[in-house]
Motif scaffolding. Structure first.
Motif, PDB file in Angstrom:
ATOM      1  N   SER A  22       0.854  -0.799   0.284  1.00 58.25           N
ATOM      2  CA  SER A  22      -0.133  -0.064   0.213  1.00 58.25           C
ATOM      3  C   SER A  22       0.775   1.175   0.147  1.00 58.25           C
ATOM      4  N   PHE A  23       0.524   2.735   0.332  1.00 56.03           N
ATOM      5  CA  PHE A  23       1.073   3.251  -0.010  1.00 56.03           C
ATOM      6  C   PHE A  23       0.042   4.817   0.642  1.00 56.03           C
ATOM      7  N   ASP A  24       1.233   5.510   1.120  1.00 53.88           N
ATOM      8  CA  ASP A  24       0.709   7.275   1.884  1.00 53.88           C
ATOM      9  C   ASP A  24       1.371   7.911   0.739  1.00 53.88           C
ATOM     10  N   THR A  25       0.797   9.019   0.775  1.00 52.43           N
ATOM     11  CA  THR A  25       1.268  10.861   0.068  1.00 52.43           C
ATOM     12  C   THR A  25       1.920  10.686   1.222  1.00 52.43           C
ATOM     13  N   ILE A  26       2.895  11.515   0.784  1.00 49.97           N
ATOM     14  CA  ILE A  26       3.844  12.410   2.690  1.00 49.97           C
ATOM     15  C   ILE A  26       3.863  13.921   2.365  1.00 49.97           C
ATOM     16  N   SER A  43       4.671   5.626  12.515  1.00 50.91           N
ATOM     17  CA  SER A  43       4.035   4.644  12.549  1.00 50.91           C
ATOM     18  C   SER A  43       2.477   5.590  11.770  1.00 50.91           C
ATOM     19  N   SER A  44       2.041   6.350  12.171  1.00 53.54           N
ATOM     20  CA  SER A  44       0.830   6.699  11.156  1.00 53.54           C
ATOM     21  C   SER A  44       0.967   5.449   9.745  1.00 53.54           C
ATOM     22  N   TYR A  45       1.882   5.724   9.096  1.00 56.58           N
ATOM     23  CA  TYR A  45       2.387   5.625   8.245  1.00 56.58           C
ATOM     24  C   TYR A  45       1.874   3.612   7.648  1.00 56.58           C
ATOM     25  N   LEU A  46       2.166   3.228   9.197  1.00 55.86           N
ATOM     26  CA  LEU A  46       2.541   1.496   8.920  1.00 55.86           C
ATOM     27  C   LEU A  46       0.783   1.387   9.762  1.00 55.86           C
ATOM     28  N   GLU A  47       0.506   2.124  10.220  1.00 55.39           N
ATOM     29  CA  GLU A  47      -1.464   1.893  10.148  1.00 55.39           C
ATOM     30  C   GLU A  47      -1.921   2.230   9.733  1.00 55.39           C
ATOM     31  N   THR A  48      -1.721   3.174   8.527  1.00 53.12           N
ATOM     32  CA  THR A  48      -2.479   3.158   6.990  1.00 53.12           C
ATOM     33  C   THR A  48      -2.168   0.834   6.356  1.00 53.12           C
ATOM     34  N   THR A  86       5.792   9.807  -1.323  1.00 59.27           N
ATOM     35  CA  THR A  86       4.684   8.867  -1.752  1.00 59.27           C
ATOM     36  C   THR A  86       5.881   7.532  -0.061  1.00 59.27           C
ATOM     37  N   VAL A  87       5.442   7.476   0.077  1.00 65.98           N
ATOM     38  CA  VAL A  87       5.830   6.266   1.034  1.00 65.98           C
ATOM     39  C   VAL A  87       5.121   4.739   0.849  1.00 65.98           C
ATOM     40  N   GLU A  88       5.966   3.772   0.266  1.00 65.98           N
ATOM     41  CA  GLU A  88       5.153   2.495   0.024  1.00 65.98           C
ATOM     42  C   GLU A  88       5.087   1.555   1.155  1.00 65.98           C
ATOM     43  N   ILE A  89       4.166   0.713   1.227  1.00 68.87           N
ATOM     44  CA  ILE A  89       4.349   0.037   3.255  1.00 68.87           C
ATOM     45  C   ILE A  89       4.276  -1.485   2.190  1.00 68.87           C
ATOM     46  N   GLY A  90       4.666  -2.157   3.009  1.00 67.82           N
ATOM     47  CA  GLY A  90       4.675  -3.404   2.964  1.00 67.82           C
ATOM     48  C   GLY A  90       3.975  -4.388   4.245  1.00 67.82           C
TER      49      GLY A  90
END
Length: 146
Positions: A22-26, A43-48, A86-90
């Motif tokens: 997934s990803f989140d916008t910085i 931590s918020s990005y991890l929550e996403t 963006t930050v990508e989240i695995g």
């Protein structure tokens, strides 16, 4: 090019190591006085990523009336994250206990691993205010992310 890990250290993961991406916008507001993303925002990005695994369109890992709560979070900062982008989240499930779920995650910017995290969640019964056993449906759903 990613630097080799120090002797005795495991190599950093790649985004391809995770079944859920997934990803989140910085946001500019995520940055601090040093010009990089504030450590609390990681931590918020991890929550996403966890949210997309546990509660998404057409699915919910917890049975009705129950939720998952964090009982442990270990976050290792590997590099700074900078704005804009963006930050990508695995995310992947590392283990399933009687009432708990272990989730391993990585945060990536421009292909580089910038953080890793190990989280333990427990299925929470709001009536008893205690951990509840994972039902077979939840266990089956979560196992597909292993």
């Amino acid at each position: 090019m990613t630097a080799a890990p120090p002797p005795g250290k495991a190599p950093l993961p790649t985004l391809d190591d995770f079944p859920l991406k997934s990803f989140d916008t910085i946001r500019f507001g995520d940055t601090d006085r040093q010009g990089h993303v504030n450590n609390a925002v990681f931590s918020s990005y991890l929550e996403t990523g966890r949210s997309q695994m546990l509660i998404g369109p057409g699915h919910r890992a917890a049975p009705d009336g129950f939720s998952f709560v964090i009982v442990r979070l270990v976050l290792d900062y590997r590099a700074e994250i900078t704005w804009p982008g963006t930050v990508e989240i695995g995310s992947r499930v590392s283990n399933l206990g009687r009432s708990s779920v272990g989730i391993v995650q990585g945060l990536f910017q421009d292909g580089a691993c910038v953080a890793t995290a190990d989280t333990v969640l427990v299925l929470f019964d709001p009536v008893s205010r205690r951990a509840a056993e994972l039902p077979p449906d939840s266990r089956a759903f979560l196992s597909r992310y292993m």
